[in-house]
Design a protein around this motif. Sequence first.
Motif, short mmCIF file in Angstrom:
data_model
loop_
_atom_site.label_atom_id
_atom_site.label_comp_id
_atom_site.label_asym_id
_atom_site.label_seq_id
_atom_site.Cartn_x
_atom_site.Cartn_y
_atom_site.Cartn_z
N SER A 192 -9.32 -11.35 -9.13
CA SER A 192 -8.74 -11.45 -7.79
C SER A 192 -7.33 -10.85 -7.81
CB SER A 192 -8.67 -12.92 -7.35
OG SER A 192 -9.99 -13.45 -7.26
N VAL A 193 -7.08 -9.94 -6.86
CA VAL A 193 -5.79 -9.26 -6.78
C VAL A 193 -5.16 -9.51 -5.41
CG1 VAL A 193 -4.68 -6.99 -6.73
CG2 VAL A 193 -6.44 -7.48 -8.44
N ARG A 194 -3.90 -9.93 -5.40
CA ARG A 194 -3.21 -10.27 -4.16
C ARG A 194 -2.08 -9.31 -3.81
NH1 ARG A 194 -3.85 -16.04 -2.68
NH2 ARG A 194 -5.52 -16.86 -3.97
N GLN A 195 -1.62 -8.50 -4.76
CA GLN A 195 -0.55 -7.54 -4.49
C GLN A 195 -1.11 -6.13 -4.65
OE1 GLN A 195 0.39 -10.18 -6.96
NE2 GLN A 195 0.86 -11.35 -5.13
N TYR A 196 -0.81 -5.26 -3.66
CA TYR A 196 -1.40 -3.93 -3.63
C TYR A 196 -0.35 -2.83 -3.53
CZ TYR A 196 -5.79 -6.40 -2.96
OH TYR A 196 -6.88 -7.23 -3.14
N LYS A 197 -0.70 -1.67 -4.04
CA LYS A 197 0.16 -0.49 -3.95
C LYS A 197 0.12 0.08 -2.54
CE LYS A 197 -0.89 0.95 -8.73
NZ LYS A 197 -1.52 2.03 -9.54
N ASP A 198 1.20 0.78 -2.19
CA ASP A 198 1.24 1.51 -0.92
C ASP A 198 0.55 2.85 -1.14
OD1 ASP A 198 1.75 2.52 1.55
OD2 ASP A 198 3.89 2.88 1.22
N GLN A 199 -0.77 2.79 -1.24
CA GLN A 199 -1.57 3.97 -1.57
C GLN A 199 -2.83 3.97 -0.71
OE1 GLN A 199 -2.54 4.24 -5.74
NE2 GLN A 199 -4.09 5.83 -5.44
N PRO A 200 -2.97 4.92 0.18
CA PRO A 200 -4.15 4.97 1.06
C PRO A 200 -5.44 5.16 0.26
CG PRO A 200 -2.42 6.43 1.85
CD PRO A 200 -2.03 6.02 0.46
N ILE A 201 -6.49 4.53 0.72
CA ILE A 201 -7.80 4.75 0.12
C ILE A 201 -8.28 6.14 0.51
CG2 ILE A 201 -10.21 3.97 0.14
CD1 ILE A 201 -9.18 1.13 0.58
N THR A 202 -8.81 6.86 -0.45
CA THR A 202 -9.18 8.25 -0.20
C THR A 202 -10.30 8.35 0.84
OG1 THR A 202 -10.89 8.30 -1.93
CG2 THR A 202 -8.62 8.82 -2.59
N PRO A 203 -10.36 9.47 1.57
CA PRO A 203 -11.43 9.67 2.56
C PRO A 203 -12.83 9.54 1.97
CG PRO A 203 -9.72 11.31 2.87
CD PRO A 203 -9.39 10.58 1.60
N GLU A 204 -13.01 10.02 0.74
CA GLU A 204 -14.32 9.94 0.10
C GLU A 204 -14.74 8.49 -0.12
OE1 GLU A 204 -12.45 13.79 -0.61
OE2 GLU A 204 -11.75 11.74 -1.02
#
Length: 213
Positions: free
Chosen positions: A12-24
Motif C-alpha cells: 500500500s502506497v500513500r505518497q505519490y510523485k508528481d508524474q503523470p501516468i503515460t497515455p499508453e
Amino acid sequence: MDILQLMKERHSVRQYKDQPITPELRSTLTESISELNQESGLHMQVFFDEPDCFDSFMAHYGKFKGVSNYIAIVGSRQDQEKAGYYGEKLVLECQSLGLNTCWVAMTHGKTKAKIEKGQKLLIVLSLGYGANPGVPHKSKGLSELSKADQDTDWFLKGMEAVSLAPTAMNQQKFLFELKNGKVTAKALNGFYSKIDLGIVKYHFEAATGHKVL
C-alpha cells in the motif's frame, strides 16, 4: 512475472510523485476496467489528473500526499465482495504495469464517480507512481487464518498468497478452510470485511487455480 512474486512486491502506497501516468498506460487501464466491468457487473471508473478527491482533511489525516489519480469502485450494496475481488485483480495489474495503489475506505474527499440509482460508492483506489514502494504489512500466522483436514502444497501456497493480501486496517478478519478437497472462506466481524473477503479470495484463486466457495 509469477503472480505470487507480484503479490510480494505490491504494498500500500500513500505518497505519490508528481508524474503523470503515460497515455499508453491510461489506455491499457481504461480498457481493462471496461472488460472487468462487463465481467463483474460493477461500475468501476478511473480518473486521471484529478487531485481534488485527495485534497481534503480526511485524506491528509490518512497521510495521503500527491494523489492525482484514483479508481472509484461503484456497485450495489450487495457487491462488496465482488468489489474486493475485481478491485484486487485490477490492483495487481497496476502493479505489473509499474504503478502503485492503496485501498482507501474513508480517508478521501468527494469523488467524481457517476453513481446510478441503486448503486453506491463502495471503495476507492489511489493510483500513480509511488514516492516509495511501501512496506510489507504484518500478517497473522497461517494457523489463525485457516484450518485444513489435510496437508497440501497448493493450499499452503494459496494461504501464503492470502497472507500477502491487503485488508482494512490490516485486520485480516477472515477464515479459510480446506475440507474434503474443497476450499471455503468466510468473513468475520470487522470493518469492510466483505470487501476484504473478495480481496483474499482473489489472491487464493490467482495463486492456486482452485476455486474458493
